[in-house]
Motif scaffolding. Structure first.
Motif, PDB file in Angstrom:
ATOM      1  N   GLN A   1       7.468  10.844 -25.501  1.00 26.51           N
ATOM      2  CA  GLN A   1       8.400   9.721 -25.393  1.00 26.51           C
ATOM      3  C   GLN A   1       7.846   8.580 -24.523  1.00 26.51           C
ATOM      4  N   TYR A   2       7.310   8.937 -23.349  1.00 29.80           N
ATOM      5  CA  TYR A   2       6.869   7.897 -22.400  1.00 29.80           C
ATOM      6  C   TYR A   2       5.364   7.635 -22.440  1.00 29.80           C
ATOM      7  N   GLY A   3       4.634   8.534 -23.012  1.00 29.62           N
ATOM      8  CA  GLY A   3       3.185   8.374 -23.076  1.00 29.62           C
ATOM      9  C   GLY A   3       2.527   8.743 -21.763  1.00 29.62           C
ATOM     10  N   PRO A   4       1.249   9.153 -21.815  1.00 35.66           N
ATOM     11  CA  PRO A   4       0.547   9.466 -20.566  1.00 35.66           C
ATOM     12  C   PRO A   4       0.208   8.175 -19.811  1.00 35.66           C
ATOM     13  N   ILE A   5      -0.021   8.306 -18.513  1.00 31.90           N
ATOM     14  CA  ILE A   5      -0.363   7.122 -17.696  1.00 31.90           C
ATOM     15  C   ILE A   5      -1.882   6.961 -17.672  1.00 31.90           C
ATOM     16  N   SER A   6      -2.327   5.731 -17.591  1.00 29.69           N
ATOM     17  CA  SER A   6      -3.770   5.461 -17.422  1.00 29.69           C
ATOM     18  C   SER A   6      -3.910   4.221 -16.549  1.00 29.69           C
ATOM     19  N   LEU A   7      -5.170   3.867 -16.256  1.00 31.51           N
ATOM     20  CA  LEU A   7      -5.384   2.650 -15.453  1.00 31.51           C
ATOM     21  C   LEU A   7      -4.897   1.405 -16.196  1.00 31.51           C
ATOM     22  N   TYR A   8      -4.754   1.521 -17.512  1.00 32.40           N
ATOM     23  CA  TYR A   8      -4.262   0.400 -18.320  1.00 32.40           C
ATOM     24  C   TYR A   8      -2.913  -0.097 -17.787  1.00 32.40           C
ATOM     25  N   GLU A   9      -2.023   0.884 -17.454  1.00 25.53           N
ATOM     26  CA  GLU A   9      -0.702   0.506 -16.929  1.00 25.53           C
ATOM     27  C   GLU A   9      -0.831  -0.126 -15.532  1.00 25.53           C
ATOM     28  N   ILE A  10      -1.759   0.414 -14.775  1.00 25.53           N
ATOM     29  CA  ILE A  10      -1.859  -0.014 -13.370  1.00 25.53           C
ATOM     30  C   ILE A  10      -2.483  -1.404 -13.231  1.00 25.53           C
TER      31      ILE A  10
ATOM     32  N   GLU B   1     -10.429   4.013  -8.092  1.00 20.78           N
ATOM     33  CA  GLU B   1      -9.029   4.008  -8.497  1.00 20.78           C
ATOM     34  C   GLU B   1      -8.786   5.028  -9.613  1.00 20.78           C
ATOM     35  N   ALA B   2      -9.756   5.143 -10.518  1.00 25.12           N
ATOM     36  CA  ALA B   2      -9.641   6.138 -11.591  1.00 25.12           C
ATOM     37  C   ALA B   2      -9.616   7.547 -10.990  1.00 25.12           C
ATOM     38  N   TRP B   3     -10.435   7.741  -9.966  1.00 30.39           N
ATOM     39  CA  TRP B   3     -10.500   9.047  -9.298  1.00 30.39           C
ATOM     40  C   TRP B   3      -9.183   9.360  -8.579  1.00 30.39           C
ATOM     41  N   ILE B   4      -8.589   8.351  -7.933  1.00 27.43           N
ATOM     42  CA  ILE B   4      -7.309   8.553  -7.233  1.00 27.43           C
ATOM     43  C   ILE B   4      -6.218   8.929  -8.251  1.00 27.43           C
ATOM     44  N   LEU B   5      -6.252   8.238  -9.398  1.00 32.57           N
ATOM     45  CA  LEU B   5      -5.274   8.538 -10.457  1.00 32.57           C
ATOM     46  C   LEU B   5      -5.425   9.983 -10.932  1.00 32.57           C
ATOM     47  N   GLN B   6      -6.680  10.395 -11.125  1.00 31.18           N
ATOM     48  CA  GLN B   6      -6.947  11.781 -11.558  1.00 31.18           C
ATOM     49  C   GLN B   6      -6.478  12.780 -10.506  1.00 31.18           C
ATOM     50  N   TRP B   7      -6.611  12.398  -9.254  1.00 33.33           N
ATOM     51  CA  TRP B   7      -6.268  13.267  -8.132  1.00 33.33           C
ATOM     52  C   TRP B   7      -4.739  13.463  -8.045  1.00 33.33           C
ATOM     53  N   ILE B   8      -4.007  12.388  -8.359  1.00 35.57           N
ATOM     54  CA  ILE B   8      -2.543  12.445  -8.218  1.00 35.57           C
ATOM     55  C   ILE B   8      -1.869  13.006  -9.483  1.00 35.57           C
ATOM     56  N   VAL B   9      -2.327  12.528 -10.638  1.00 35.13           N
ATOM     57  CA  VAL B   9      -1.626  12.864 -11.890  1.00 35.13           C
ATOM     58  C   VAL B   9      -2.352  14.013 -12.606  1.00 35.13           C
ATOM     59  N   PRO B  10      -1.612  15.060 -12.990  1.00 41.95           N
ATOM     60  CA  PRO B  10      -2.247  16.181 -13.710  1.00 41.95           C
ATOM     61  C   PRO B  10      -2.862  15.718 -15.036  1.00 41.95           C
ATOM     62  N   PHE B  11      -3.832  16.479 -15.510  1.00 36.27           N
ATOM     63  CA  PHE B  11      -4.631  16.109 -16.683  1.00 36.27           C
ATOM     64  C   PHE B  11      -3.774  15.778 -17.911  1.00 36.27           C
ATOM     65  N   ASP B  12      -2.739  16.650 -18.165  1.00 34.55           N
ATOM     66  CA  ASP B  12      -1.916  16.481 -19.371  1.00 34.55           C
ATOM     67  C   ASP B  12      -1.125  15.166 -19.378  1.00 34.55           C
ATOM     68  N   PHE B  13      -0.900  14.615 -18.192  1.00 31.55           N
ATOM     69  CA  PHE B  13      -0.033  13.439 -18.093  1.00 31.55           C
ATOM     70  C   PHE B  13      -0.823  12.115 -18.012  1.00 31.55           C
ATOM     71  N   ARG B  14      -2.120  12.170 -18.138  1.00 36.46           N
ATOM     72  CA  ARG B  14      -2.900  10.936 -17.973  1.00 36.46           C
ATOM     73  C   ARG B  14      -3.966  10.816 -19.052  1.00 36.46           C
ATOM     74  N   ILE B  15      -4.454   9.598 -19.209  1.00 35.53           N
ATOM     75  CA  ILE B  15      -5.626   9.356 -20.070  1.00 35.53           C
ATOM     76  C   ILE B  15      -6.713   8.770 -19.184  1.00 35.53           C
ATOM     77  N   ASP B  16      -7.859   9.406 -19.174  1.00 34.04           N
ATOM     78  CA  ASP B  16      -8.980   8.878 -18.377  1.00 34.04           C
ATOM     79  C   ASP B  16      -9.723   7.823 -19.192  1.00 34.04           C
ATOM     80  N   MET B  17      -9.983   6.694 -18.537  1.00 34.97           N
ATOM     81  CA  MET B  17     -10.671   5.596 -19.226  1.00 34.97           C
ATOM     82  C   MET B  17     -11.987   5.293 -18.528  1.00 34.97           C
ATOM     83  N   SER B  18     -12.982   4.908 -19.318  1.00 32.03           N
ATOM     84  CA  SER B  18     -14.259   4.502 -18.711  1.00 32.03           C
ATOM     85  C   SER B  18     -14.125   3.060 -18.202  1.00 32.03           C
ATOM     86  N   ILE B  19     -15.073   2.666 -17.343  1.00 32.75           N
ATOM     87  CA  ILE B  19     -15.055   1.298 -16.796  1.00 32.75           C
ATOM     88  C   ILE B  19     -15.156   0.281 -17.931  1.00 32.75           C
ATOM     89  N   ARG B  20     -15.995   0.610 -18.930  1.00 32.88           N
ATOM     90  CA  ARG B  20     -16.186  -0.300 -20.059  1.00 32.88           C
ATOM     91  C   ARG B  20     -14.870  -0.500 -20.827  1.00 32.88           C
TER      92      ARG B  20
END
Lengths: 229, 278
Positions: free
Chosen positions: B62-71, B146-165
């Motif tokens: 319903q809400y989608g996983p979080i990524s740096l895109y939102e941030i 910032e990507a690392w902090i996001l990974q540290w806080i949000v569990p894997f299933d709830f996030r999408i990891d994005m490359s710098i590119r």
């Protein structure tokens, strides 16, 4: 020798200097005298290529001013040329970094003479002490010519006396000094040559000793003749 | 050359405190942004899942996983970038005018240095370039953190990891700041640095002729702009679709280099012949 030949300077339509010519020689103190707005500071700025001129020519030791000339001639304006947040030690370091002619021994000697401390910031100094630092920054350079614009302007009598003492000391001897001042009484006895400016031209240029001996007149007498008719 | 480097060092140190404040604000704001947005997302997930209204997978659907895109769309992230850009634009003017302002007129000292006056111009330009590139480098270093902090806080299933590119390619303005190819980098930053040279020259017009100088500066700026965009303007009007894209690029580079060379020549002339210290 500093040679100012037929110097003309206009501000808008107003001609402030209209063919001013005079010379200032090494080993002599030459004083540019004139009422406010006559163009004394403009002449100083023009000599240092800090303002464009409309006509004439200025030569330092026979050459037009160029980047290397600033190792041979220096200008001490009436306001200090360093940043207020700098310490005196930092101003000296700046000078040492950029000028080959900077003489740190002489700088230390002048600081001692003026009883100034290296760790003081310029923003914390009184007007008199700021003027002394300004003077130190110019005097500590091994240059042929020193230009000073109103070195006594707005400072107390004791600081004026100290600064006047510098003119008769070894710190100045053998150099050419071109000075503008209103406080002529403080240094009248030290001046070798006076250049009186009026209405954009040189009204009189004379050797002070000759005028004293031959005509029995002081510089102030000559100023009265020119400015009060 | 030696004095040029000393001047660069001196100019850089004069702005260092403000620069460090900008760096500090950027780091703190963006990291706080990641932490706040991540926690907001997790709190929402906890409320929904622990409240029993939906499962983890339903929540993600319903809400989608979080990524740096939102941030990176938040004020926490964009605010400091905007602040840095505005500060550096102001700095392009301030780096000249501060030397004339106040009772301690440092401009006397600068113009009486035993070095070619154009070195002062180059030193100021170099300082601006270093500061711009420094902030870009900081941002590029911050993104993985910032990507690392996001990974540290949000569990894997709830996030999408994005490359710098991926991150830098999301938005158009990001692609301007972080070009993907060296050619794009040269174009984007070449135009930026050319603009700095043109503005510097306009400032020197104003410092040389004062009120009239403002007009001269504006005219110079417009002429520089017209010259730089001449190939594009020709292509769009008289020579409709005459040039191949690569030809247009080469022509644009030539006009850009001409504008830079013209600005340096004009500035050298103004600094040596026309500049006034008051």
């Amino acid at each position: 020798m500093i040679e100012v030949k037929e110097l003309t300077k206009k501000f808008g339509r107003k001609t402030v200097l209209n063919g001013v010519s005079f010379t200032a020689e090494k080993g002599q103190i030459t004083c540019l005298i004139g009422i406010n707005g006559v163009g004394k500071t403009t002449i100083m700025n023009a000599i240092m290529a800090l303002t464009p001129i409309n006509g004439g020519e200025i030569l330092i030791n026979g050459e037009k001013i160029h980047k290397h000339s600033y190792e041979k001639i220096t200008f001490i304006p009436d306001a200090i040329t360093m940043l207020p947040q700098m310490k005196i030690s930092e101003t000296m370091q700046f000078m040492a970094d950029f000028y080959d002619c900077w003489n740190q021994k002489r700088a230390d000697e002048i600081l001692q003479f003026f009883k100034l401390r290296e760790d003081n910031r310029l923003s914390e100094l009184s007007k008199g002490n700021t003027a002394k630092v300004n003077l130190m920054l110019g005097l500590a350079m091994d240059v042929d010519f020193l230009l000073m614009d109103e070195p006594f302007s707005g400072i107390d009598i004791f600081s004026r006396e100290q600064i006047a003492d510098v003119f008769s000391s070894h710190l100045v001897e053998d150099r050419g000094v071109l000075i503008t001042t209103h406080e002529i009484n403080d240094i009248e006895h030290l001046i070798d040559k006076a250049v009186l400016l009026n209405n954009g031209i040189v009204s009189k240029e004379f050797n002070t000793e000759e005028i004293r001996e031959n005509e029995g007149k002081s510089v102030v007498d000559m100023m009265r003749e020119v400015y009060q008719g | 050359m030696n004095r040029y480097f000393k001047l660069v060092n001196f100019e850089f140190n004069r702005f260092l405190k403000i620069y460090l404040v900008l760096i500090g604000i950027t780091i703190i704001s963006q990291i706080i942004g990641v932490i706040v947005k991540s926690n907001q997302y997790l709190n929402m997930a906890n409320d929904q899942i622990q409240g029993g209204s939906m499962s983890s997978s339903e929540f993600i659907n319903q809400y989608g996983p979080i990524s740096l895109y939102e941030i990176i769309q938040t004020l926490w992230f964009l605010g400091p970038i905007a602040l840095c850009i505005v500060s550096l634009i102001i700095y392009v003017f301030f780096i000249w005018y501060r030397d004339w302002l106040g009772k301690n007129t440092f401009v006397y000292r600068l113009f009486m240095l035993p070095t070619a006056r154009i070195n002062i111009y180059f030193a100021k330009a170099t300082t601006v370039f270093l500061m711009v590139l420094g902030l870009i480098a900081l941002q590029l270093l911050l993104l993985p953190v910032e990507a690392w902090i996001l990974q540290w806080i949000v569990p894997f299933d709830f996030r999408i990891d994005m490359s710098i590119r991926e991150i830098t390619g999301i938005f158009h303005y990001f692609a301007i700041l972080f070009p993907n190819t060296i050619v794009q980098f040269i174009i984007h930053y070449g135009i930026g640095f050319m603009a700095v040279f043109v503005v510097f020259t306009a400032i020197l017009f104003e410092r040389s002729y004062r009120w009239k100088g403002i007009l001269f500066g504006i005219i110079y700026g417009v002429l520089a702009l017209l010259l730089f965009f001449a190939p594009v303007l020709l292509q769009a009007t008289i020579l409709y679709e005459f040039f191949y894209p690569i030809e247009l690029l080469v022509l644009q580079m030539i006009t850009g280099l001409t504008v830079i060379a013209g600005s340096i020549w004009m500035s050298n002339y103004l600094l040596n012949k026309k500049i006034r210290i008051w």
